[in-house]
Design an enzyme around this catalytic site. Structure first.
Site, PDB file in Angstrom:
ATOM      1  N   ASP A  74       0.871  -1.165   0.000  1.00  0.00           N
ATOM      2  CA  ASP A  74       0.000   0.000   0.000  1.00  0.00           C
ATOM      3  C   ASP A  74       0.923   1.236   0.000  1.00  0.00           C
ATOM      4  OD1 ASP A  74      -2.304   1.663   0.737  1.00  0.00           O
ATOM      5  OD2 ASP A  74      -1.403   1.686   2.734  1.00  0.00           O
ATOM      6  N   ASP A  89       0.017   5.154   1.101  1.00  0.00           N
ATOM      7  CA  ASP A  89      -0.114   6.104   2.224  1.00  0.00           C
ATOM      8  C   ASP A  89      -0.149   5.372   3.558  1.00  0.00           C
ATOM      9  OD1 ASP A  89      -0.648   8.994   1.177  1.00  0.00           O
ATOM     10  OD2 ASP A  89      -1.739   7.655  -0.160  1.00  0.00           O
ATOM     11  N   ASP A 126      -1.907  -0.350   5.765  1.00  0.00           N
ATOM     12  CA  ASP A 126      -2.294   0.236   7.059  1.00  0.00           C
ATOM     13  C   ASP A 126      -3.775   0.556   7.179  1.00  0.00           C
ATOM     14  OD1 ASP A 126      -2.217   2.374   5.154  1.00  0.00           O
ATOM     15  OD2 ASP A 126      -2.332   3.750   6.848  1.00  0.00           O
TER      16      ASP A 126
HETATM   17  O1  LIG Z   1      -4.459   3.062  -0.368  1.00  0.00           O
HETATM   18  P1  LIG Z   1      -3.544   4.154   0.095  1.00  0.00           P
HETATM   19  O2  LIG Z   1      -2.312   4.292  -0.750  1.00  0.00           O
HETATM   20  O3  LIG Z   1      -3.209   4.020   1.549  1.00  0.00           O
HETATM   21  O4  LIG Z   1      -4.388   5.496  -0.084  1.00  0.00           O
HETATM   22  C1  LIG Z   1      -5.489   5.761   0.778  1.00  0.00           C
HETATM   23  C2  LIG Z   1      -5.745   7.248   0.808  1.00  0.00           C
HETATM   24  O5  LIG Z   1      -4.489   7.846   1.135  1.00  0.00           O
HETATM   25  C3  LIG Z   1      -4.402   9.263   1.111  1.00  0.00           C
HETATM   26  O6  LIG Z   1      -5.046   9.787   2.241  1.00  0.00           O
HETATM   27  C4  LIG Z   1      -4.433   9.417   3.459  1.00  0.00           C
HETATM   28  O7  LIG Z   1      -3.083   9.933   3.493  1.00  0.00           O
HETATM   29  C5  LIG Z   1      -2.988  11.378   3.451  1.00  0.00           C
HETATM   30  C6  LIG Z   1      -1.523  11.753   3.379  1.00  0.00           C
HETATM   31  O8  LIG Z   1      -0.791  11.212   4.435  1.00  0.00           O
HETATM   32  C7  LIG Z   1      -3.693  11.944   4.689  1.00  0.00           C
HETATM   33  O9  LIG Z   1      -3.632  13.367   4.679  1.00  0.00           O
HETATM   34  C8  LIG Z   1      -5.158  11.487   4.684  1.00  0.00           C
HETATM   35  O10 LIG Z   1      -5.811  11.924   5.870  1.00  0.00           O
HETATM   36  C9  LIG Z   1      -5.241   9.963   4.623  1.00  0.00           C
HETATM   37  O11 LIG Z   1      -6.576   9.541   4.496  1.00  0.00           O
HETATM   38  C10 LIG Z   1      -4.962   9.816  -0.160  1.00  0.00           C
HETATM   39  O12 LIG Z   1      -4.958  11.219  -0.105  1.00  0.00           O
HETATM   40  C11 LIG Z   1      -6.342   9.266  -0.468  1.00  0.00           C
HETATM   41  O13 LIG Z   1      -6.793   9.752  -1.697  1.00  0.00           O
HETATM   42  C12 LIG Z   1      -6.240   7.751  -0.525  1.00  0.00           C
HETATM   43  O14 LIG Z   1      -7.485   7.189  -0.845  1.00  0.00           O
END
Ligand SMILES: O=P(O)(O)OC[C@H]1O[C@H](O[C@H]2O[C@H](CO)[C@@H](O)[C@H](O)[C@H]2O)[C@H](O)[C@@H](O)[C@@H]1O
Length: 439
Positions: free
Chosen positions: A124, A126, A328
């Site tokens: 993954d 983020d 995560d």
């Molecule tokens: O599947 P992932 O790669 O984990 O993406 C899931 C979402 O991640 C991002 O949002 C998350 O991370 C951001 C940066 O650290 C944070 O600001 C936010 O609160 C988290 O939800 C991304 O911006 C989303 O579009 C993804 O869906």
């Protein structure tokens, strides 16, 4: 949690976690033959409550879910000399570790099971490769992490599976040697060398990537693009006056972030999103880390993406393949579940706070993920180095070469330069490179 009820428009990403966890290590059985299929079409049927939407949104459980969707990072206080937590509040975390052991402390068990198997890695982005930050546009991964991912991909087929758009996550990572699945797996670039899983004939097209390489592009939600763009515009417009709200277009899904919104306005964000979605019965809502995610009502998720990629890589139905998925988020639970249910491989949850999961192991944060990736490289490369050294010894090939020098070269931890050096020496001496034999 109310989010798990299928009577609200919000669907939980993870299915309820069964308590019957598999035997963690020794009982991980060989790969069992399964495959992603859409026998009855891909559309999900989601019962929606006809009345009481507002009550749902404003109920305290809904707000609780929004609040608990991303616990603040825990500071683990370590007793340096003994390596255990000295903070009382860490007790729960360490208790939780008994159920979800650290993939680092269990590394030997993992690699013992992996012996003779081909590992396939799924990562993954983020919260796994990059730390969670306030501004989603600034979720950069460190150069050290990039280096670790690059090296691990030299040994194991490695795919990124992210909720982000594929382009965005590629922009962050920038490694051409990986496979990328964006939009929670609804936008996959896979290899052409293997057969395309034939149960998705209409969703796959032959294309070229940014380097001009031929690839298979799999987009099961392609027909939803206009709808997603429309709802994106509408969400941007409707949330523009809420300070801190951010709407992100992830191509086949839309993220509505409320991390930077005053928590007094969270219910307003939830209400707006729900009101807009009332006009889009073909879209559904899931919940990530301080984010609401709007996505097509299709039977597709990160778990299905893992199955699809394994098939595309020719790695499904193989007893000697061990998929490892590190993530995560709640959306990663779908992938953990696929690996757990099929006794296929290991899910590793990245979390610094105790939470129920379908994963088998855990890692605390991205820095531990990096350590784990580096350990995999060292583990995988060590036998290779030994083999190189053994070959030199047996052949008595470099009688004149100072033995100490060779030992030094082969003892280096992760230096690929050393392989190149040894391979070059062999090549110059008209011997077949041992790299060609062992790879
Ligand atoms: O599947 P992932 O790669 O984990 O993406 C899931 C979402 O991640 C991002 O949002 C998350 O991370 C951001 C940066 O650290 C944070 O600001 C936010 O609160 C988290 O939800 C991304 O911006 C989303 O579009 C993804 O869906």
């Amino acid at each position: 949690m109310d989010l798990k009820s299928n009577h609200t428009p919000v669907l939980a990403d993870a299915a309820p976690i069964t308590k019957s966890r598999l035997g963690v290590h020794s009982s991980l059985l060989p790969y069992s033959p399964t495959g992603a299929t859409f026998p009855h079409g891909m559309l999900l049927t989601i019962p929606r409550k006809k009345t009481g939407l507002l009550e749902d949104v404003r109920s305290s459980s809904w707000l609780d879910a929004m609040k608990s969707s991303s616990p603040p990072p825990r500071k683990i206080t370590k007793d340096v000399s003994h390596g255990f937590a000295s903070h009382e509040s860490d007790a729960a975390y360490f208790n939780w570790l008994l159920k979800y052991p650290s993939a680092l402390t269990s590394f030997e068990q993992i690699t013992n099971y992996a012996k003779g198997k081909r590992i396939a890695l799924f990562l993954d982005y983020d919260g796994t490769l990059s730390p969670i930050v306030d501004n989603p546009d600034c979720a950069f991964m460190s150069d050290n992490m990039r280096d670790a991912v690059k090296k691990v991909a030299e040994y194991f087929p490695t795919a990124i599976i992210s909720g982000r758009s594929r382009d965005k996550v590629y922009e962050f990572i920038g490694l051409t040697e990986l496979y990328y699945a964006g939009s929670h797996g609804m936008d996959i670039i896979g290899p052409v060398r293997q057969a395309v899983p034939d149960n998705h004939p209409n969703c796959t097209i032959r294309s070229t990537d940014k380097q001009g390489k031929e690839v298979n592009l799999f987009q099961p939600a392609a027909e939803f693009l206009p709808l997603i763009d429309e709802v994106f515009e509408s969400l941007v417009e409707s949330t523009k006056d809420i300070k801190g709200a951010k709407v992100e277009n992830n191509k086949f899904c839309v993220s509505v972030h409320y991390r930077n919104v005053d928590d007094k306005s969270w219910d307003l964000v939830g209400q707006i999103v729900h009101d807009i979605l009332k006009g889009y019965p073909r879209l559904r809502l899931t919940h990530g880390r301080k984010v609401l995610e709007v996505r097509p009502v299709i039977d597709w998720d990160k778990g299905k993406a893992v199955t699809f990629l394994l098939e595309s890589l020719g790695l499904s139905n193989c007893d000697d393949v061990l998929p490892i998925y590190i993530g995560d988020d709640r959306t990663d639970e779908d992938a953990f579940k696929v690996l757990r249910e099929g006794n296929k491989g290991y899910g590793i949850l990245v979390s610094s706070a105790p939470k129920e999961s379908n994963a088998v192991y855990s890692l605390r944060d991205p820095s531990e993920v990096m350590e784990f990736l580096k350990s995999l490289v060292v583990w995988k490369s060590s036998p290779l180095k030994s083999l190189i050294y053994l070959m030199f010894s047996i052949l008595g090939f470099l009688g004149n070469m100072p033995r100490g020098f060779l030992q030094q070269v082969c003892a280096q931890k992760t230096s690929y330069g050393s392989y190149n050096l040894v391979a070059t020496l062999l090549f110059c001496s008209n011997f077949k490179s041992p790299l060609a034999i062992v790879n």
